[in-house]
Design an enzyme around this catalytic site. Structure first.
Site, PDB file in Angstrom:
ATOM      1  N   LYS A  19       0.754  -1.250   0.122  1.00  0.00           N
ATOM      2  CA  LYS A  19       0.246  -0.212  -0.293  1.00  0.00           C
ATOM      3  C   LYS A  19       1.277   1.383   0.406  1.00  0.00           C
ATOM      4  CE  LYS A  19       1.036   1.955   3.444  1.00  0.00           C
ATOM      5  NZ  LYS A  19       1.424   2.483   4.461  1.00  0.00           N
ATOM      6  N   HIS A  76      -1.282  -3.965   5.972  1.00  0.00           N
ATOM      7  CA  HIS A  76      -0.900  -4.735   7.049  1.00  0.00           C
ATOM      8  C   HIS A  76      -1.361  -5.217   8.710  1.00  0.00           C
ATOM      9  CE1 HIS A  76       1.374  -1.519   8.635  1.00  0.00           C
ATOM     10  NE2 HIS A  76       0.988  -1.923   9.700  1.00  0.00           N
ATOM     11  N   LYS A 126      -2.892  -8.399  11.843  1.00  0.00           N
ATOM     12  CA  LYS A 126      -2.331  -7.721  13.493  1.00  0.00           C
ATOM     13  C   LYS A 126      -4.017  -8.885  14.101  1.00  0.00           C
ATOM     14  CE  LYS A 126      -1.085  -3.579  13.310  1.00  0.00           C
ATOM     15  NZ  LYS A 126      -0.148  -3.096  13.613  1.00  0.00           N
ATOM     16  N   GLU A 129       0.834   8.514  17.053  1.00  0.00           N
ATOM     17  CA  GLU A 129       2.105   7.702  16.745  1.00  0.00           C
ATOM     18  C   GLU A 129       3.267   8.982  16.660  1.00  0.00           C
ATOM     19  OE1 GLU A 129       2.761   4.935  12.959  1.00  0.00           O
ATOM     20  OE2 GLU A 129       2.232   6.679  12.490  1.00  0.00           O
ATOM     21  N   ASP A 137      -1.313   7.260   3.326  1.00  0.00           N
ATOM     22  CA  ASP A 137      -0.194   6.223   4.289  1.00  0.00           C
ATOM     23  C   ASP A 137      -2.004   5.614   4.944  1.00  0.00           C
ATOM     24  OD1 ASP A 137       2.113   5.050   4.892  1.00  0.00           O
ATOM     25  OD2 ASP A 137       2.410   6.639   6.472  1.00  0.00           O
ATOM     26  N   HIS A 145      -5.287   1.307   6.025  1.00  0.00           N
ATOM     27  CA  HIS A 145      -4.954   1.057   7.481  1.00  0.00           C
ATOM     28  C   HIS A 145      -6.515   1.757   8.302  1.00  0.00           C
ATOM     29  CE1 HIS A 145      -1.388  -0.541   6.291  1.00  0.00           C
ATOM     30  NE2 HIS A 145      -0.553   0.877   7.214  1.00  0.00           N
ATOM     31  N   LYS A 177       1.718  11.724  13.344  1.00  0.00           N
ATOM     32  CA  LYS A 177       3.157  11.971  12.947  1.00  0.00           C
ATOM     33  C   LYS A 177       3.109  12.696  14.286  1.00  0.00           C
ATOM     34  CE  LYS A 177       3.893   8.781  10.150  1.00  0.00           C
ATOM     35  NZ  LYS A 177       3.795   7.079  10.226  1.00  0.00           N
TER      36      LYS A 177
HETATM   37  C1  BG6 Z   1       2.667   1.776   7.632  1.00  0.00           C
HETATM   38  C2  BG6 Z   1       3.215   3.318   7.568  1.00  0.00           C
HETATM   39  O1  BG6 Z   1       2.121   1.171   6.553  1.00  0.00           O
HETATM   40  O2  BG6 Z   1       1.929   1.598   8.947  1.00  0.00           O
HETATM   41  C3  BG6 Z   1       4.093   4.394   8.874  1.00  0.00           C
HETATM   42  O3  BG6 Z   1       4.229   3.644   6.140  1.00  0.00           O
HETATM   43  C4  BG6 Z   1       3.204   3.583  10.086  1.00  0.00           C
HETATM   44  O4  BG6 Z   1       3.741   5.584   8.433  1.00  0.00           O
HETATM   45  C5  BG6 Z   1       2.900   2.117  10.205  1.00  0.00           C
HETATM   46  O5  BG6 Z   1       3.487   4.177  11.452  1.00  0.00           O
HETATM   47  C6  BG6 Z   1       1.866   2.007  11.382  1.00  0.00           C
HETATM   48  O6  BG6 Z   1       2.408   1.042  11.318  1.00  0.00           O
HETATM   49  P1  BG6 Z   1       2.451  -0.117  12.897  1.00  0.00           P
HETATM   50  O7  BG6 Z   1       2.433  -1.882  12.733  1.00  0.00           O
HETATM   51  O8  BG6 Z   1       3.577   0.364  13.754  1.00  0.00           O
HETATM   52  O9  BG6 Z   1       0.629   0.702  13.181  1.00  0.00           O
END
Ligand code: BG6
Length: 442
Positions: free
Chosen positions: A118, A148, A152, A186, A205, A210, A296
């Site tokens: 993605k 991803h 989870k 984050e 992103d 997600h 972020k």
């Molecule tokens: C990624 C993004 O797909 O997912 C990142 O590109 C992000 O910017 C990350 O930090 C977050 O994934 P996780 O599994 O750490 O929550």
């Protein structure tokens, strides 16, 4: 891959790295070892590493399709029996098609599956075109569009929780649920990814990928079975019912100092934060707002889904008793690797009179002894792709619809508002969610 190989999930494999960097196999091994040392959640057994490092090969892009095919042929010749190929395209959208063409030129399409990272495309038109071009080379059953978050454990637990129990599903609708929050702040900044991030931003992103996928799991109807097609169909029905994202329901933010990060345009309009309100116009969810937030350099790193229940029809508790003072009762999923689930509700504080406090019932994966069984999201999904299981992957239709829903926002994005690193985003996020309040910070 190291964990999957060393824990026996993948009996034999060869891995060929390809990128723009002029490396050789030893260069790739060094990068792999550093990554394992830095990120592995398991202790590295040196014998496992030695065996694994021998499976790594490298071909620079500049060597072209003939060299790539030769490396794949040599790798396959060293494995017994007929092997299958899994191409993992961990590339930004702009490089996706050239990578697919390279595979086609190298004759690496049959016996192959391809994982596409993605974001899939950058908007509706590019996603439609990417799907069309991709289908000229690979059949749909060979394509795995990865997200991803769906790998989870806690995300899959939403399905188990909803459909394996009789308790919650009857109240999982507009009659009992007031609103839903999907909140993924984050603390991380850009790291070394400014090039990718500048062209992508928080919406592409995180949200169109997600957060919308998680929304699909929260909002879908019960599938007829847990097979890939019924699950995708139910998720896609949610996406079809989503109302388009209106710019007036969106707060875009950028952290102070972003424009002076290396590799960032000093006048950049890229958002590093986004919060939005959206809705699902169907019988189950009409009128229930879904609030999504991510960004972020925020105050905390969290990944929660919180369903707030409606207030009781009448309150007999006196003013000042504390009822409602800490927000509505909630069900909260925590998508951390060691996932948690909690139900918060009001109960009586001991002593005279009627004073209420927010209490909670919790399930924490840490307390179960299961934690050693957890596969990291990417491990789980790569293994599924190797096995040909599409259940946790996205369809062309679903992704195209999500870009379509995003069209008004992408065409007229509201201006970015500055926020301080370490905060929860621009102040206007409170107006966005009013009269409700963000569940975080707890
Ligand atoms: C990624 C993004 O797909 O997912 C990142 O590109 C992000 O910017 C990350 O930090 C977050 O994934 P996780 O599994 O750490 O929550």
């Amino acid at each position: 891959m190291f964990h999957l190989v060393s824990s026996g999930f993948i009996p034999a494999c060869r891995i060929i790295g390809v990128s723009l960097d002029e490396l050789d196999a030893d260069g790739l091994r060094k990068i792999a070892r550093e990554a394992i040392d830095q990120f592995s959640s398991h202790k590295v057994n040196e014998a496992d590493w030695t065996a694994f490092s021998a499976t790594l090969e490298y071909v620079p892009m500049s060597a072209g399709p003939v060299a790539l095919k030769a490396a794949v042929d040599a790798a396959e010749a060293s494995l017994a029996g007929e092997s299958r190929r899994l191409h993992y395209l961990s590339v930004p959208p702009v490089a996706a098609l050239p990578a697919v063409r390279l595979l086609a030129e190298a004759g690496l399409v049959d016996r192959s599956r391809v994982i596409m990272e993605k974001p899939f495309g950058t908007d509706f038109a590019s996603a439609v075109s990417l799907n069309a071009r991709l289908h000229e080379v690979f059949a749909e059953e060979q394509i795995f569009r990865i997200d991803h978050f769906l790998g989870k454990e806690a995300a899959q637990n939403i399905l188990a929780f909803r459909f394996a129990n009789g308790l919650f599903e009857p109240i999982w609708n507009r009659n009992f649920i007031d609103h839903v929050q999907i909140d993924v702040p984050e603390t991380l900044g850009l790291g070394t990814r400014s090039g990718f991030y500048e062209a992508t931003g928080a919406f592409r992103d995180m949200v169109v990928t997600h957060l919308f996928q998680i929304l699909g799991f929260v909002a879908m109807e019960a599938p007829t079975s847990l097979e890939p097609a019924p699950i995708s169909e139910e998720k896609n029905k949610v996406f079809r019912s989503m109302s388009v994202i209106e710019p007036r329901n969106v707060v875009r933010g950028q952290y102070a100092g972003y424009r002076s990060e290396p590799g960032v345009d000093p006048e950049s309009d890229t958002e590093t934060f986004i919060a939005l309100k959206c809705g699902i116009d169907n019988w189950r969810w009409a009128g229930v707002p879904f609030y999504l937030r991510t960004g972020k350099r925020l105050a905390e790193g969290q990944r929660i889904i919180s369903l707030a229940f409606r207030e009781p029809p009448k309150s007999m508790f006196p003013a000042g008793s504390g009822v409602g003072a800490q927000g509505p009762d909630h069900l909260t999923f925590d998508l951390a690797d060691a996932s948690k689930l909690s139900l918060s509700f009001y109960g009586k504080h001991p002593g005279p009179g009627m004073r209420l406090d927010k209490l909670s019932m919790q399930f924490a994966m840490h307390d179960t002894g299961w934690i050693g069984d957890v596969l990291e999201a990417y491990e789980r999904l790569i293994l599924d792709a190797m096995r040909g299981d599409h259940t946790l992957f996205n369809t062309a239709e679903g992704i195209e619809r999500l870009w379509q829903v995003s069209l008004p926002l992408l065409e007229s994005p509201p201006p970015v508002r500055l926020y301080q690193p370490g905060s929860w985003g621009p102040m206007s996020i409170h107006q966005l969610i009013a009269p409700h309040a963000w569940r975080l910070p707890f």
